[in-house]
Design a protein around this motif. Sequence first.
Motif, PDB file in Angstrom:
ATOM      1  N   VAL A  99      26.360 -54.378 -30.936  1.00 46.26           N
ATOM      2  CA  VAL A  99      25.261 -55.305 -30.628  1.00 46.26           C
ATOM      3  C   VAL A  99      25.319 -56.517 -31.543  1.00 46.26           C
ATOM      4  N   ALA A 100      25.557 -56.285 -32.836  1.00 42.92           N
ATOM      5  CA  ALA A 100      25.643 -57.396 -33.793  1.00 42.92           C
ATOM      6  C   ALA A 100      26.840 -58.288 -33.486  1.00 42.92           C
ATOM      7  N   LEU A 101      27.984 -57.682 -33.171  1.00 43.07           N
ATOM      8  CA  LEU A 101      29.179 -58.452 -32.870  1.00 43.07           C
ATOM      9  C   LEU A 101      29.007 -59.272 -31.605  1.00 43.07           C
ATOM     10  N   ASN A 102      28.305 -58.712 -30.634  1.00 35.74           N
ATOM     11  CA  ASN A 102      28.093 -59.439 -29.380  1.00 35.74           C
ATOM     12  C   ASN A 102      27.186 -60.647 -29.572  1.00 35.74           C
ATOM     13  N   SER A 103      26.363 -60.621 -30.618  1.00 37.95           N
ATOM     14  CA  SER A 103      25.453 -61.739 -30.883  1.00 37.95           C
ATOM     15  C   SER A 103      26.149 -62.925 -31.530  1.00 37.95           C
ATOM     16  N   VAL A 104      27.350 -62.711 -32.057  1.00 36.77           N
ATOM     17  CA  VAL A 104      28.094 -63.786 -32.718  1.00 36.77           C
ATOM     18  C   VAL A 104      28.833 -64.608 -31.658  1.00 36.77           C
ATOM     19  N   PRO A 105      28.705 -65.935 -31.676  1.00 36.29           N
ATOM     20  CA  PRO A 105      29.451 -66.769 -30.709  1.00 36.29           C
ATOM     21  C   PRO A 105      30.957 -66.522 -30.829  1.00 36.29           C
ATOM     22  N   LYS A 106      31.579 -66.214 -29.696  1.00 34.78           N
ATOM     23  CA  LYS A 106      33.001 -65.865 -29.733  1.00 34.78           C
ATOM     24  C   LYS A 106      33.883 -67.059 -30.086  1.00 34.78           C
ATOM     25  N   VAL A 107      33.417 -68.267 -29.794  1.00 36.05           N
ATOM     26  CA  VAL A 107      34.186 -69.456 -30.153  1.00 36.05           C
ATOM     27  C   VAL A 107      34.329 -69.549 -31.670  1.00 36.05           C
ATOM     28  N   ALA A 108      33.306 -69.066 -32.398  1.00 37.65           N
ATOM     29  CA  ALA A 108      33.364 -69.110 -33.858  1.00 37.65           C
ATOM     30  C   ALA A 108      34.375 -68.101 -34.403  1.00 37.65           C
ATOM     31  N   LEU A 109      34.594 -67.009 -33.684  1.00 29.71           N
ATOM     32  CA  LEU A 109      35.529 -65.982 -34.142  1.00 29.71           C
ATOM     33  C   LEU A 109      36.966 -66.243 -33.696  1.00 29.71           C
ATOM     34  N   ALA A 110      37.123 -67.037 -32.646  1.00 32.26           N
ATOM     35  CA  ALA A 110      38.456 -67.258 -32.085  1.00 32.26           C
ATOM     36  C   ALA A 110      39.460 -67.803 -33.100  1.00 32.26           C
ATOM     37  N   PRO A 111      39.100 -68.791 -33.949  1.00 32.69           N
ATOM     38  CA  PRO A 111      40.089 -69.268 -34.937  1.00 32.69           C
ATOM     39  C   PRO A 111      40.560 -68.184 -35.892  1.00 32.69           C
ATOM     40  N   LEU A 112      39.679 -67.212 -36.190  1.00 28.43           N
ATOM     41  CA  LEU A 112      40.085 -66.117 -37.076  1.00 28.43           C
ATOM     42  C   LEU A 112      41.165 -65.259 -36.427  1.00 28.43           C
ATOM     43  N   PHE A 113      41.047 -65.018 -35.133  1.00 31.16           N
ATOM     44  CA  PHE A 113      42.059 -64.233 -34.434  1.00 31.16           C
ATOM     45  C   PHE A 113      43.403 -64.957 -34.437  1.00 31.16           C
ATOM     46  N   VAL A 114      43.360 -66.277 -34.358  1.00 26.42           N
ATOM     47  CA  VAL A 114      44.608 -67.052 -34.420  1.00 26.42           C
ATOM     48  C   VAL A 114      45.246 -66.915 -35.794  1.00 26.42           C
ATOM     49  N   ILE A 115      44.418 -66.947 -36.858  1.00 26.12           N
ATOM     50  CA  ILE A 115      44.934 -66.789 -38.216  1.00 26.12           C
ATOM     51  C   ILE A 115      45.544 -65.402 -38.400  1.00 26.12           C
ATOM     52  N   TRP A 116      44.881 -64.392 -37.843  1.00 24.90           N
ATOM     53  CA  TRP A 116      45.346 -63.017 -38.026  1.00 24.90           C
ATOM     54  C   TRP A 116      46.553 -62.677 -37.157  1.00 24.90           C
ATOM     55  N   MET A 117      46.603 -63.194 -35.937  1.00 17.97           N
ATOM     56  CA  MET A 117      47.591 -62.745 -34.954  1.00 17.97           C
ATOM     57  C   MET A 117      48.600 -63.811 -34.544  1.00 17.97           C
ATOM     58  N   LYS A 124      44.659 -64.245 -27.596  1.00 16.18           N
ATOM     59  CA  LYS A 124      43.945 -64.432 -26.333  1.00 16.18           C
ATOM     60  C   LYS A 124      43.513 -63.090 -25.752  1.00 16.18           C
ATOM     61  N   ILE A 125      44.419 -62.109 -25.820  1.00 11.41           N
ATOM     62  CA  ILE A 125      44.087 -60.774 -25.321  1.00 11.41           C
ATOM     63  C   ILE A 125      42.970 -60.165 -26.155  1.00 11.41           C
ATOM     64  N   ALA A 126      43.035 -60.358 -27.484  1.00 13.18           N
ATOM     65  CA  ALA A 126      42.009 -59.801 -28.369  1.00 13.18           C
ATOM     66  C   ALA A 126      40.641 -60.419 -28.100  1.00 13.18           C
ATOM     67  N   ILE A 127      40.605 -61.724 -27.860  1.00 10.84           N
ATOM     68  CA  ILE A 127      39.326 -62.385 -27.575  1.00 10.84           C
ATOM     69  C   ILE A 127      38.781 -61.923 -26.226  1.00 10.84           C
ATOM     70  N   ALA A 128      39.662 -61.799 -25.223  1.00 11.40           N
ATOM     71  CA  ALA A 128      39.231 -61.290 -23.915  1.00 11.40           C
ATOM     72  C   ALA A 128      38.671 -59.873 -24.043  1.00 11.40           C
TER      73      ALA A 128
END
Length: 258
Positions: A99-117, A124-128
């Motif tokens: 529930v907490a994770l779903n409340s966070v805007p995914k656009v804000a988390l997307a750059p972190l996934f790029v840094i990690w992966m 892209k698959i992880a964000i989807a």
Amino acid sequence: MGWLEKNNRLLSSMIVLIVCVILWEIACHILQVRPFILPAPSAILIEMIEDPNYFIKHAGYTLMTTLAGFALAVVLGVLMAVGIVHSVFLDRTLYTLLVALNSVPKVALAPLFVIWMGTGSEPKIAIALMIAIFSIVIDTVLGLRSVDKDMIDMARSARATTMQVLFKIRFPCALASMFAGMKVGISFALIGAIVGEFVAGETGLGHVILLSQGMFDTARAFVAIVILGIMGTILFYTVEAVERILLPWHTSQRVNTQ
């Protein structure tokens, strides 16, 4: 005549869509709207016809990442839902975390996934996956918990194991809710794939839209948007068709056929 009655909703939608496209075309010519502001449907169609392989390549990539993210979301979402239903600890921790994770805007988390992966298809698959999994977990939990308690007690009195109760009672009763979550999740997975392509991508329809924006090629951007709309609609109704095949006995399906 029977075919028309069964497909009345589809025909009505197509008629409304065609009328809107015709009005759009007429308005662009009468009002003399500049193409880089709002291209006419004919200009969008010409842009699509001129280089179809370009759009097919990018659409295929977006479709691949969408389906991969959705498949992972279904598998992990169902497993999480089963754990939440059978474990008080997971119910109080994992459920709250989702529930907490779903409340966070995914656009804000997307750059972190790029840094990690990196900048490949993995982020892209992880964000989807991240965007699609919430609705699947919520609806699956609801379905698994909506089983009549007397039915569970009767099964346990007949010495049914936990796995037998899960697969022979809980899952069949939860399928309708699970498919409801999947129909929402497939649309969210497509959104997640596009978000990932916006943040870091060299392929995909999201990348096409960004390139078109930089070159003020609005017609090309609209082609990508139209393809996304068609793709999302097909994916949604594909899940719905699978639901009809697997759940012909469910009340919702009997109502739809009346």
